[in-house]
Design a protein around this motif. Structure first.
Motif, mmCIF file in Angstrom:
data_model
loop_
_atom_site.group_PDB
_atom_site.id
_atom_site.type_symbol
_atom_site.label_atom_id
_atom_site.label_comp_id
_atom_site.label_asym_id
_atom_site.label_seq_id
_atom_site.Cartn_x
_atom_site.Cartn_y
_atom_site.Cartn_z
ATOM 1 N N GLU A 1 0.554 -1.237 0.443
ATOM 2 C CA GLU A 1 -0.160 0.721 -0.165
ATOM 3 C C GLU A 1 0.925 0.921 0.040
ATOM 4 O O GLU A 1 0.356 2.358 -0.682
ATOM 5 N N ALA A 2 2.144 1.714 0.822
ATOM 6 C CA ALA A 2 2.904 2.116 1.396
ATOM 7 C C ALA A 2 3.443 2.507 -0.497
ATOM 8 O O ALA A 2 3.425 3.736 -1.325
ATOM 9 N N SER A 3 3.704 0.727 -1.248
ATOM 10 C CA SER A 3 4.483 1.513 -2.236
ATOM 11 C C SER A 3 3.872 1.923 -3.259
ATOM 12 O O SER A 3 4.009 3.326 -4.368
ATOM 13 N N ALA A 4 2.116 1.750 -3.803
ATOM 14 C CA ALA A 4 1.171 2.257 -4.963
ATOM 15 C C ALA A 4 0.829 3.227 -4.267
ATOM 16 O O ALA A 4 0.522 3.960 -4.930
ATOM 17 N N ILE A 5 1.040 3.908 -3.160
ATOM 18 C CA ILE A 5 0.790 6.079 -3.042
ATOM 19 C C ILE A 5 2.126 6.611 -3.365
ATOM 20 O O ILE A 5 1.512 7.152 -4.326
ATOM 21 N N VAL A 6 3.290 5.717 -3.018
ATOM 22 C CA VAL A 6 4.601 6.620 -4.187
ATOM 23 C C VAL A 6 4.457 6.377 -5.020
ATOM 24 O O VAL A 6 4.454 7.400 -6.134
ATOM 25 N N ASP A 7 4.369 5.135 -5.783
ATOM 26 C CA ASP A 7 3.659 5.288 -6.933
ATOM 27 C C ASP A 7 2.860 6.549 -7.464
ATOM 28 O O ASP A 7 3.007 6.709 -9.178
ATOM 29 N N SER A 8 1.646 6.153 -6.543
ATOM 30 C CA SER A 8 0.320 7.126 -7.719
ATOM 31 C C SER A 8 0.765 8.625 -7.657
ATOM 32 O O SER A 8 0.651 9.491 -8.220
ATOM 33 N N LEU A 9 1.593 9.469 -6.614
ATOM 34 C CA LEU A 9 2.232 10.072 -5.736
ATOM 35 C C LEU A 9 3.141 10.698 -7.562
ATOM 36 O O LEU A 9 3.482 11.722 -7.415
ATOM 37 N N VAL A 10 4.185 9.509 -8.071
ATOM 38 C CA VAL A 10 5.464 10.118 -9.041
ATOM 39 C C VAL A 10 3.665 10.572 -9.661
ATOM 40 O O VAL A 10 4.409 11.222 -11.244
ATOM 41 N N ASP A 11 3.576 9.757 -10.499
ATOM 42 C CA ASP A 11 2.552 9.413 -11.485
ATOM 43 C C ASP A 11 1.654 11.144 -11.624
ATOM 44 O O ASP A 11 1.140 12.132 -12.562
ATOM 45 N N TRP A 12 0.965 11.069 -10.196
ATOM 46 C CA TRP A 12 0.415 12.394 -9.960
ATOM 47 C C TRP A 12 1.770 14.122 -10.678
ATOM 48 O O TRP A 12 1.075 15.212 -11.196
ATOM 49 N N LEU A 13 2.787 13.753 -10.428
ATOM 50 C CA LEU A 13 3.708 15.191 -10.769
ATOM 51 C C LEU A 13 5.355 15.201 -11.994
ATOM 52 O O LEU A 13 4.594 15.769 -12.422
ATOM 53 N N ASP A 14 4.057 13.662 -12.776
ATOM 54 C CA ASP A 14 5.612 13.525 -13.568
ATOM 55 C C ASP A 14 3.986 14.090 -15.381
ATOM 56 O O ASP A 14 3.118 14.153 -15.254
ATOM 57 N N THR A 15 5.700 14.094 -15.610
ATOM 58 C CA THR A 15 3.950 15.017 -17.124
ATOM 59 C C THR A 15 3.981 14.373 -18.099
ATOM 60 O O THR A 15 3.197 14.247 -18.864
ATOM 61 N N ASP A 16 4.344 12.669 -17.602
ATOM 62 C CA ASP A 16 3.918 12.213 -18.733
ATOM 63 C C ASP A 16 2.430 10.911 -18.704
ATOM 64 O O ASP A 16 1.697 11.715 -17.395
ATOM 65 N N ASP A 17 2.327 10.387 -19.148
ATOM 66 C CA ASP A 17 0.427 9.292 -18.730
ATOM 67 C C ASP A 17 1.249 8.444 -18.650
ATOM 68 O O ASP A 17 -0.581 7.438 -18.914
ATOM 69 N N GLN A 18 2.252 7.625 -18.373
ATOM 70 C CA GLN A 18 2.832 6.327 -18.313
ATOM 71 C C GLN A 18 2.340 6.171 -16.578
ATOM 72 O O GLN A 18 2.929 6.886 -15.944
ATOM 73 N N GLU A 19 1.655 4.761 -16.278
ATOM 74 C CA GLU A 19 1.388 4.976 -15.016
ATOM 75 C C GLU A 19 2.401 3.626 -14.812
ATOM 76 O O GLU A 19 2.983 2.629 -15.620
ATOM 77 N N LEU A 20 3.268 4.124 -13.563
ATOM 78 C CA LEU A 20 4.000 2.985 -13.313
ATOM 79 C C LEU A 20 3.358 2.196 -12.505
ATOM 80 O O LEU A 20 1.487 2.174 -12.544
ATOM 81 N N ASP A 21 3.461 0.636 -11.866
ATOM 82 C CA ASP A 21 2.775 -0.753 -11.772
ATOM 83 C C ASP A 21 2.037 -0.678 -10.678
ATOM 84 O O ASP A 21 1.108 -0.615 -10.985
ATOM 85 N N PHE A 22 1.891 0.758 -10.074
ATOM 86 C CA PHE A 22 1.243 0.553 -8.701
ATOM 87 C C PHE A 22 0.583 2.554 -8.639
ATOM 88 O O PHE A 22 -0.325 2.816 -7.617
ATOM 89 N N GLY A 23 1.019 2.953 -10.136
ATOM 90 C CA GLY A 23 0.180 4.021 -9.856
ATOM 91 C C GLY A 23 -0.856 4.726 -10.490
ATOM 92 O O GLY A 23 -1.741 3.066 -11.001
ATOM 93 N N ALA A 24 -1.248 5.748 -11.104
ATOM 94 C CA ALA A 24 -2.640 6.512 -11.465
ATOM 95 C C ALA A 24 -2.357 7.471 -12.345
ATOM 96 O O ALA A 24 -1.666 8.538 -11.756
ATOM 97 N N GLU A 25 -3.326 7.181 -14.029
ATOM 98 C CA GLU A 25 -2.678 8.579 -14.332
ATOM 99 C C GLU A 25 -4.741 8.517 -14.973
ATOM 100 O O GLU A 25 -4.923 8.552 -14.553
ATOM 101 N N ASN A 26 -4.233 9.760 -15.585
ATOM 102 C CA ASN A 26 -5.460 10.504 -15.882
ATOM 103 C C ASN A 26 -6.542 9.133 -15.876
ATOM 104 O O ASN A 26 -8.482 10.242 -15.939
#
Length: 207
Positions: A134-159
């Motif tokens: 869960e901690a890793s998923a939150i960090v991945d989601s934060l990175v996806d929220w901040l970065d400029t691309d639309d590519q999701e990390l393993d446990f992240g979320a984009e548009n």
């Protein structure tokens, strides 16, 4: 007939006068609120200017920072004499020891190091987090929220994820503007950000 006409005219004049008085009172209150708001905004801007000036001067006078510097004791200063109306209380907080959220999206060792620190912090047992995934998923989601691309990390979320919510909204794909914005990020809950009775608040450790 003349008496009835006179009474009708007087009644009309009374109604018009009352409505005019009500309208003037509303305009007066609106003007007073606008004036008060402008005064408070000016006081707030003055406070920011005072704090910036103190920090700038402190940077010139001393090479390091301590909690005995003038900026650190600013909250105890009496600023009542600065303004005839309204009051001002200033507090300058040192955030240098906190995790810089916007650094998560940086490339290289800076971004990787910040992500590792935040993951360990979340999984320390001090926050409302169940497990390390869960901690890793939150960090991945934060990175996806901040970065400029639309590519999701393993446990992240984009548009695609945020557009599927109700109400839908877009991923910022840029630096966080204010800490409360993190509540929009997948996995970040009010309990995590602001703490509970038995868990610490993440907001006290990040900036």
């Amino acid at each position: 007939m003349a008496l009835l006409i006179t009474i009708m005219i007087l009644s009309l004049l009374i109604v018009v006068t009352l409505e005019f008085g009500k309208s003037m009172r509303q305009h007066h209150l609106a003007a007073a609120n606008l004036k008060g708001g402008e005064q408070l905004a000016a006081i707030a801007r003055s406070g920011i200017s005072v704090a910036k000036a103190l920090l700038e001067q402190d940077g010139k006078d001393t090479p390091g920072d301590t909690f005995f510097d003038e900026w650190a004791t600013l909250s105890q200063a009496d600023l009542s004499g600065l303004f005839s109306q309204g009051s001002l209380r200033l507090t300058v907080s040192d955030l240098s020891g906190r995790v810089q959220i916007n650094s998560l999206a940086k490339s290289g060792a800076v971004g990787i190091g910040a992500r590792a620190i935040l993951t360990r912090l979340l999984f320390s047992g001090e926050f409302a987090i169940k497990d390390e995934p869960e901690a890793s998923a939150i960090v991945d989601s934060l990175v996806d929220w901040l970065d400029t691309d639309d590519q999701e990390l393993d446990f992240g979320a984009e548009n695609s994820y945020y557009r599927s919510l109700s109400p839908a909204y877009g991923c910022r794909n840029g630096p966080v503007q204010f800490i409360e914005e993190l509540l929009l990020v997948k996995g970040v809950t009010p309990d995590l950000l602001f703490g509970t009775a038995d868990k610490k608040a993440l907001v006290e450790f990040i900036t």
